[in-house]
Design an enzyme around this catalytic site. Structure first.
Site, short mmCIF file in Angstrom:
data_model
loop_
_atom_site.label_atom_id
_atom_site.label_comp_id
_atom_site.label_asym_id
_atom_site.label_seq_id
_atom_site.Cartn_x
_atom_site.Cartn_y
_atom_site.Cartn_z
CE1 TYR A 70 -3.83 2.25 0.17
CE2 TYR A 70 -2.51 3.45 1.78
CZ TYR A 70 -3.60 3.39 0.91
OH TYR A 70 -4.44 4.48 0.78
CG HIS A 73 3.76 12.42 7.36
ND1 HIS A 73 3.88 12.05 6.04
CD2 HIS A 73 5.00 12.29 7.90
CE1 HIS A 73 5.13 11.72 5.78
NE2 HIS A 73 5.83 11.86 6.89
CD GLU A 80 6.59 6.15 11.84
OE1 GLU A 80 6.36 5.64 10.74
OE2 GLU A 80 6.09 7.22 12.20
CG HIS A 81 10.50 8.20 12.01
ND1 HIS A 81 9.14 8.17 11.87
CD2 HIS A 81 11.03 7.77 10.84
CE1 HIS A 81 8.84 7.72 10.66
NE2 HIS A 81 9.96 7.47 10.01
CD GLU A 110 8.09 -35.07 25.14
OE1 GLU A 110 7.55 -35.20 24.02
OE2 GLU A 110 8.89 -34.16 25.41
CG HIS A 120 5.99 -39.10 18.26
ND1 HIS A 120 4.62 -39.12 18.31
CD2 HIS A 120 6.34 -37.83 17.92
CE1 HIS A 120 4.16 -37.92 18.02
NE2 HIS A 120 5.18 -37.10 17.77
#
Length: 433
Positions: A131, A264, A331-332, A419, A424
């Site tokens: 995007y 922004h 963020e920054h 276990e 197994h």
């Protein structure tokens, strides 16, 4: 004054929480509306995309014009000056170099024990959606940050969705960047409807495996709601910038930098934290000049966002400023101190670092190399920025010889018994019966 100064220890709980939460509340308030948009796109596909493009952007498009044609992309080169094209190519190369260095070996293996080789192989995702925001500006750099890491990771199909200009066209700079970076298809759809289209697929837009890219609160709300339906590489919302400054900081530069992310949009944030009281008030006074030199369009964003989510915060010490930065998880993060590399190592939570007096946040925004699609809304507590690893799967493998399995047989069988998994155990013993 366009921005308030607070003493950290004297801040009211209300002011502190508002600064910390930034625009999170705004995103939550529109979730129901976005849920309806997603549902409509899922059910009606291209028809809903046409409807919402008209409703939200006042742009008329048709179903057969949702995808940008190769001719439009070719023509974009003639619509911008050669210097801008060269700048796009130059900066895209920076991003390519940095993200190429992030790629691990395609395949590796080591001998774990006699007869057992195990390792890892890299498998890229099949299809990624990027995007690229618009409306408040046009962002060739956002194309670089999303498309190039995916392509470097080996993703065979990378698509871009971006809002169109008022005349229905996609800005030429964005198209040139898509071409330079190797995007496989471009669609003129924006907002939460674009995220829904890539998540579910429509008659024109294919469903993707993963979506990335920054966006408005509407895009961020769509990311929140679609988690689980589609992988979200990094839900990056409205921009945030925080500056840690000491006595070495130039107040004029700090004032300019507080405005970077704030321009922004109305939901962005710019914050300065310092233990130098004189610096705090000097920056407060100087911000006026930096706001007034902006265009009227950008000025209104800065004024509103600094009023709502901006602050200059005075602490008792540099250590307390760093503690605040870790709690804010921005963020920054600019570190305008005497020893920024040393101070950076005390900071645990930040999307990206901008170190020293000659590294404003805008260097990262304009493709210095590292990715500027970074975690917002305090998500830097648990993750860093977008990277090539977000677009491939690191899949392990193992290979036993008969002797290798026999070497480990007794230990494996013992634990399988412990276990309580007899099937197994039997699968291992069967090979030696």
């Amino acid at each position: 004054m366009y921005i308030k100064v607070y003493k950290l220890k004297e801040m009211s709980k209300e002011d502190y929480n508002r600064i910390m939460k930034r625009s999170e509340v705004e995103t939550d308030s529109i979730l129901e509306n976005v849920k309806n948009i997603i549902s409509n796109v899922k059910e009606h596909g291209d028809e809903a995309l046409v409807e919402y493009t008209k409703k939200f952007e006042n742009v008329t498009i048709y179903k057969d014009k949702i995808q940008v044609t190769p001719v439009e992309i070719k023509e974009a080169y003639s619509k911008i000056d050669k210097e801008t094209i060269e700048a796009i190519k130059f900066l895209a190369n920076n991003v390519k170099k940095f993200h190429s260095a992030q790629m691990p070996n395609k395949m590796w293996g080591i001998e774990i024990s006699p007869g057992l080789v195990a390792g890892q192989t890299i498998i890229p995702l099949d299809r990624v959606g990027c995007y690229v925001p618009g409306g408040r500006g046009w962002f060739p750099t956002a194309v670089m940050m999303s498309v190039l890491p995916a392509k470097i990771a080996g993703v065979p199909e990378v698509i871009v969705s971006t809002p169109s200009a008022p005349d229905g066209s996609v800005p030429a700079g964005t198209l040139v960047a898509c071409d330079v970076c190797g995007a496989d298809a471009v669609f003129r759809i924006g907002g939460s409807q674009a995220i829904a289209a890539m998540a579910y697929g429509t008659q024109t837009i294919k469903k993707v495996d993963k979506i990335t890219g920054p966006g408005s609160k509407w895009v961020l709300a769509a990311f929140k709601l679609l988690q689980g339906q589609v992988e979200i590489a990094l839900p990056a919302g409205p921009g945030e910038g925080l500056i840690i400054a000491d006595e070495s900081a130039n107040p004029e530069w700090a004032a300019a930098d507080v405005c970077i992310q704030a321009e922004h949009g109305f939901d962005s944030a710019g914050v300065l934290v310092t233990h130098i009281e004189e610096l705090a008030y000097t920056v407060q006074n100087k911000i006026t000049r930096h706001i007034e030199r902006l265009s009227e369009y950008r000025r209104k964003f800065v004024i509103e966002s600094l009023k709502k989510y901006g602050a200059i915060i005075i602490t008792k010490s540099l250590e307390e400023s760093i503690d605040f930065a870790n709690e804010y998880a921005v963020e920054h993060l600019e570190v305008m101190t005497k020893d920024p590399i040393h101070d950076m190592q005390k900071i645990k939570n930040a999307g990206g670092f901008y170190l020293g007096h000659y590294t404003p946040i805008s260097t990262g925004c304009y493709a210095s190399g590292p990715n500027h699609v970074l975690p917002t809304g305090r998500k830097a507590m648990v993750t860093g920025g977008l990277k090539t690893a977000d677009f491939y799967k690191a899949v392990t493998y193992e290979y036993f010889s008969k002797e290798g399995l026999e070497f480990q047989k007794n230990a494996m069988v013992k634990l399988a018994d412990y276990e309580g998994f007899p099937a197994h155990k039997n699968a291992i013993l069967e090979r030696f019966s």
